[in-house]
Design a protein around this motif. Structure first.
Motif, mmCIF file in Angstrom:
data_model
loop_
_atom_site.group_PDB
_atom_site.id
_atom_site.type_symbol
_atom_site.label_atom_id
_atom_site.label_comp_id
_atom_site.label_asym_id
_atom_site.label_seq_id
_atom_site.Cartn_x
_atom_site.Cartn_y
_atom_site.Cartn_z
ATOM 1 N N SER A 119 0.829 -1.207 0.000
ATOM 2 C CA SER A 119 0.000 0.000 0.000
ATOM 3 C C SER A 119 0.861 1.253 0.000
ATOM 4 O O SER A 119 2.079 1.197 0.190
ATOM 5 C CB SER A 119 -0.920 0.002 1.228
ATOM 6 N N SER A 225 -15.109 -3.344 -6.230
ATOM 7 C CA SER A 225 -14.225 -2.668 -5.275
ATOM 8 C C SER A 225 -14.845 -2.675 -3.893
ATOM 9 O O SER A 225 -16.070 -2.793 -3.744
ATOM 10 C CB SER A 225 -13.985 -1.218 -5.723
ATOM 11 N N LYS A 231 -10.936 4.136 -2.013
ATOM 12 C CA LYS A 231 -11.168 3.457 -3.283
ATOM 13 C C LYS A 231 -11.922 4.337 -4.275
ATOM 14 O O LYS A 231 -12.295 3.878 -5.360
ATOM 15 C CB LYS A 231 -11.933 2.153 -3.051
ATOM 16 N N HIS A 300 -12.111 2.067 -12.541
ATOM 17 C CA HIS A 300 -11.364 1.945 -11.278
ATOM 18 C C HIS A 300 -11.005 3.345 -10.788
ATOM 19 O O HIS A 300 -9.958 3.897 -11.156
ATOM 20 C CB HIS A 300 -10.102 1.118 -11.527
ATOM 21 N N SER A 302 -9.919 4.638 -7.959
ATOM 22 C CA SER A 302 -9.201 4.654 -6.684
ATOM 23 C C SER A 302 -8.397 5.938 -6.499
ATOM 24 O O SER A 302 -7.853 6.514 -7.445
ATOM 25 C CB SER A 302 -8.271 3.446 -6.603
ATOM 26 N N THR A 304 -5.819 6.036 -4.183
ATOM 27 C CA THR A 304 -4.454 5.588 -3.903
ATOM 28 C C THR A 304 -4.378 4.089 -4.139
ATOM 29 O O THR A 304 -5.292 3.351 -3.754
ATOM 30 C CB THR A 304 -4.043 5.924 -2.454
ATOM 31 N N GLU A 305 -3.313 3.641 -4.780
ATOM 32 C CA GLU A 305 -3.191 2.228 -5.119
ATOM 33 C C GLU A 305 -1.724 1.932 -5.369
ATOM 34 O O GLU A 305 -1.062 2.612 -6.157
ATOM 35 C CB GLU A 305 -4.009 1.906 -6.369
ATOM 36 N N GLY A 308 -2.911 -2.564 -7.875
ATOM 37 C CA GLY A 308 -4.213 -2.674 -8.519
ATOM 38 C C GLY A 308 -4.383 -3.973 -9.287
ATOM 39 O O GLY A 308 -4.527 -3.957 -10.515
ATOM 40 N N CYS A 323 -9.010 4.081 -15.482
ATOM 41 C CA CYS A 323 -8.507 4.112 -14.113
ATOM 42 C C CYS A 323 -7.843 5.452 -13.828
ATOM 43 O O CYS A 323 -7.419 6.173 -14.741
ATOM 44 C CB CYS A 323 -7.518 2.979 -13.856
ATOM 45 N N ILE A 329 -0.473 2.451 -10.369
ATOM 46 C CA ILE A 329 -1.375 2.009 -11.436
ATOM 47 C C ILE A 329 -0.779 2.212 -12.827
ATOM 48 O O ILE A 329 -0.907 1.327 -13.687
ATOM 49 C CB ILE A 329 -2.746 2.704 -11.302
#
Length: 495
Positions: A119, A225, A231, A300, A302, A304-305, A308, A323, A329
Motif C-alpha cells: 500500500s 471494489s 477506493k 477503477h 481509486s 491511492t493504489e 491494482g 482508471c 497504477i
C-alpha cells in the motif's frame, strides 16, 4: 507468511499471500500462514496443495486488523515456529499488526525476516505519521523488503528511511486461466514436428471472436471494489449520473460492499437509476470473472493504489480499463489497454466517455488483451523472484550476486557500507533501533530488550524439547530438477 489479511476475507493482499504460498509449495518449499480467526474459522485449516493456515484467536478492532499488543502474540508465535521448524518469517501489509509483531519476535528468535508492502501512505495526516513511525520501527531490523511497484518502493523507502538496495520490486500477478473472456477459444494443439497446419508457428493462437460495438449497442461498465473512501467511491457516486446522462445506452454493474455503499444507493434512488445501475453486493473471488465478463469497460476510480490487481484481472477478461493515474497504477498495464484520468469527477467522466467512443469506433481490440496479460504476469515468476530474496538473506547466494556489488568491501556512491546479512546480536539490533529518533529510538530499544527478556523467559518456562514437532505434508519435487524433499522429512527449503 504472517498477516491479518487472509481468506475467507477477499482482497488483493489475501490473494497475493495465497497464490505466492501455493507456488512456493510447488517449488518444493514448506509454507504455513498465520492469521487471526474469522467467524467459523479458528485453529488449523488445510487449504488446497497442503497449505496450512493457523487462525489465531485475537481480538479484531477495525477492518480485519487485530488489536496491537506487542508481546502477547509471542508465546503462540514461538510455539508455531518451533512446531513447524520455520526458518524465514514473511510479513505482509503496513497495517497488519500480526505481521509487524511476527517480524519483531522472529528477530528475537534468530530467524530471517522479509516484509512485503502492498500500500501507499502519505506523510502529513496523523494516521500516516503514526503508521510510518510504526513501519520505521519494524523495518529497522528486517532483512529485506519487497514492494509491489516502483512507486510503492519509493514511498516505502521514504516512509521507513530504508536503504533502497534492501528493497526489491516484485509485482502482483494474476492466474490468467481463471480470468478468461466470455467467448475465449483454447489454442489448438501443436501439430507433429515439421507440420505447420497453415500457421507459421505451428499452433493457431487462442482467440476471442471480435465484435465491434455499433453506435446503438448497449455498453456495460463494471466496478468491483471495496466501497471505502480511499477506493474513490465518492468520485464514483458523483460521476455515475453524469456518465449515464451523456451516454444513453449505457449501464453500470457495481460489486462490493463497505460504508460508502449507502451513498451509492441514495444516489441511485435520487436519480431514479434502478434500471441502469445494478448493485450486487460482495462477491467471492472465484465469482469475480463471472461479473467482469458481463461488461465492456472496467472503471477503477481509486484515490491511492500501490498496484491494482483487479485491473489486471479486468484486462485479462477482455475489458477496456478506465482508471485513475495514481500510485503504481500507471506501471501495471500498457497504454493501449487503459484510459487514464486524474482523480477528479470531471476527468473521470471525460475519460469514460473517451473509452466508450473508442470501443464504438473499433479502435481498441479487447479480444487481444487476454493473451497479452497472460504473457506479462505469472505467479510462478513472482515465486521465483521471492525465492531469490530468501536465498539472498539466508546466504545461499553471495552478496555481490544478490545486491549487485560487494557490500562488505564497497559502498554505493553517496551511500554507507553495511553488511548484507543482518546480525542477530542484541547490541547490533539496539544500535539499529536507537537511530529511529531522539525519543522513539529509546522507546524502541526498551521494547526490544523486553521482547528479548520475554523470549528468554519462554525458553526457560517452556523449553523447546517439550514442543512436539509437526509432520510435514508430503511435498512436490522441485520444479528445477531438485529431489523430492518429502522423502527426508521436509528438512530442506522451509519457509
Amino acid at each position: 507468511m504472517v498477516s491479518d489479511f487472509f481468506f475467507p476475507q477477499p482482497g488483493g493482499v489475501e490473494s497475493h499471500i495465497y497464490q505466492l504460498s501455493s507456488k512456493l509449495i510447488d517449488r518444493g518449499h514448506k509454507v504455513i500462514i498465520i492469521t487471526h480467526n474469522y467467524e467459523g474459522r479458528t485453529g488449523v485449516r488445510y487449504l488446497t496443495n497442503g497449505l496450512k493456515v493457523y487462525h489465531v484467536p485475537f481480538f479484531v478492532i477495525y477492518r480485519s486488523t487485530t488489536f496491537p499488543t506487542v508481546f502477547s502474540f509471542f508465546p503462540i508465535f514461538r510455539n508455531i515456529v518451533i512446531r513447524e521448524r520455520i526458518e524465514i518469517v514473511h510479513g505482509h501489509g503496513s497495517l497488519s499488526n500480526l505481521g509487524h509483531e511476527a517480524i519483531l519476535h522472529a528477530r528475537a528468535m534468530g530467524l530471517r525476516t522479509v516484509f512485503t508492502d502492498h500500500s501507499l501512505f502519505g506523510f502529513a495526516d496523523a494516521t500516516s505519521i503514526l503508521t510510518n513511525k510504526l513501519l520505521k520501527f519494524v523495518l529497522s531490523d528486517v532483512d529485506h523488503v519487497i514492494c509491489v511497484s516502483h512507486t510503492c518502493k519509493e514511498n516505502t523507502v521514504l516512509r521507513a528511511s530504508l536503504d533502497p538496495l534492501m528493497v526489491s520490486v516484485i509485482p502482483n500477478a494474476v492466474v490468467a486461466e481463471n480470468f478468461r473472456p466470455l467467448n475465449y477459444v483454447e489454442p489448438s494443439p501443436a501439430p507433429p514436428l515439421g507440420e505447420t497446419n497453415g500457421h507459421p508457428f505451428g499452433t493457431a493462437p487462442a482467440a476471442v471472436p471480435h465484435h465491434q460495438l455499433g453506435p446503438h449497442d448497449p455498453i456495460t461498465i463494471v466496478v468491483i471494489s471495496r466501497l471505502f473512501q480511499n477506493k474513490g467511491t465518492d468520485l464514483l457516486t458523483a460521476a455515475i449520473p453524469r456518465i449515464l446522462e451523456n451516454h444513453t445506452n449505457t449501464r453500470f454493474i457495481i460489486a462490493g460492499d463497505g460504508p460508502k455503499g449507502i451513498d451509492l444507493e441514495q444516489m441511485i434512488e435520487q436519480n431514479v437509476l434502478q434500471d441502469r445501475v445494478e448493485m450486487i453486493g460482495p462477491v467471492r473471488h472465484e465469482e469475480v470473472r463471472d461479473v467482469m465478463v458481463r461488461g465492456h469497460i472496467y472503471l477503477h476510480p481509486s484515490l491511492t493504489e500501490a498496484f491494482g490487481t483487479v485491473i489486471v484481472e479486468a484486462a485479462s477478461c477482455g475489458l477496456y480499463v478506465v482508471c485513475t493515474q495514481v500510485g503504481g497504477i500507471p506501471e501495471v498495464l500498457p497504454s493501449h489497454m487503459t484510459v487514464f484520468a486524474r482523480p477528479e469527477e470531471d476527468d473521470i467522466v471525460a475519460a469514460t466517455g473517451r473509452a466508450i467512443a473508442a470501443l464504438r469506433a473499433g479502435r481498441v481490440r479487447t479480444d487481444k488483451f487476454h493473451e497479452q496479460v497472460k504473457n506479462m504476469y505469472s505467479w510462478t515468476n513472482v515465486a521465483k523472484r521471492t525465492e531469490r530474496v530468501y536465498h539472498g538473506i539466508s546466504g545461499a547466494i553471495g552478496e555481490a550476486e544478490f545486491y549487485g556489488y560487494e557490500i562488505a568491501g564497497a559502498a554505493p556512491a553517496g551511500g554507507q557500507a553495511r553488511s548484507g546479512v543482518r546480525s542477530f546480536a542484541l547490541i547490533d539490533r539496539l544500535k539499529r533501533y536507537y537511530g529511529c529518533g531522539e525519543w522513539a529510538g529509546k522507546l524502541f530499544c526498551l521494547c526490544i530488550v523486553l521482547d528479548y527478556l520475554l523470549f528468554l523467559a519462554l525458553e526457560f518456562w517452556y523449553p523447546r524439547a517439550d514442543i512436539d514437532i509437526c509432520r510435514d505434508w508430503p511435498r512436490k519435487a522441485v520444479e528445477n530438477g531438485g529431489r523430492d524433499s518429502s522423502k527426508d522429512g521436509g528438512k530442506d527449503g522451509v519457509k
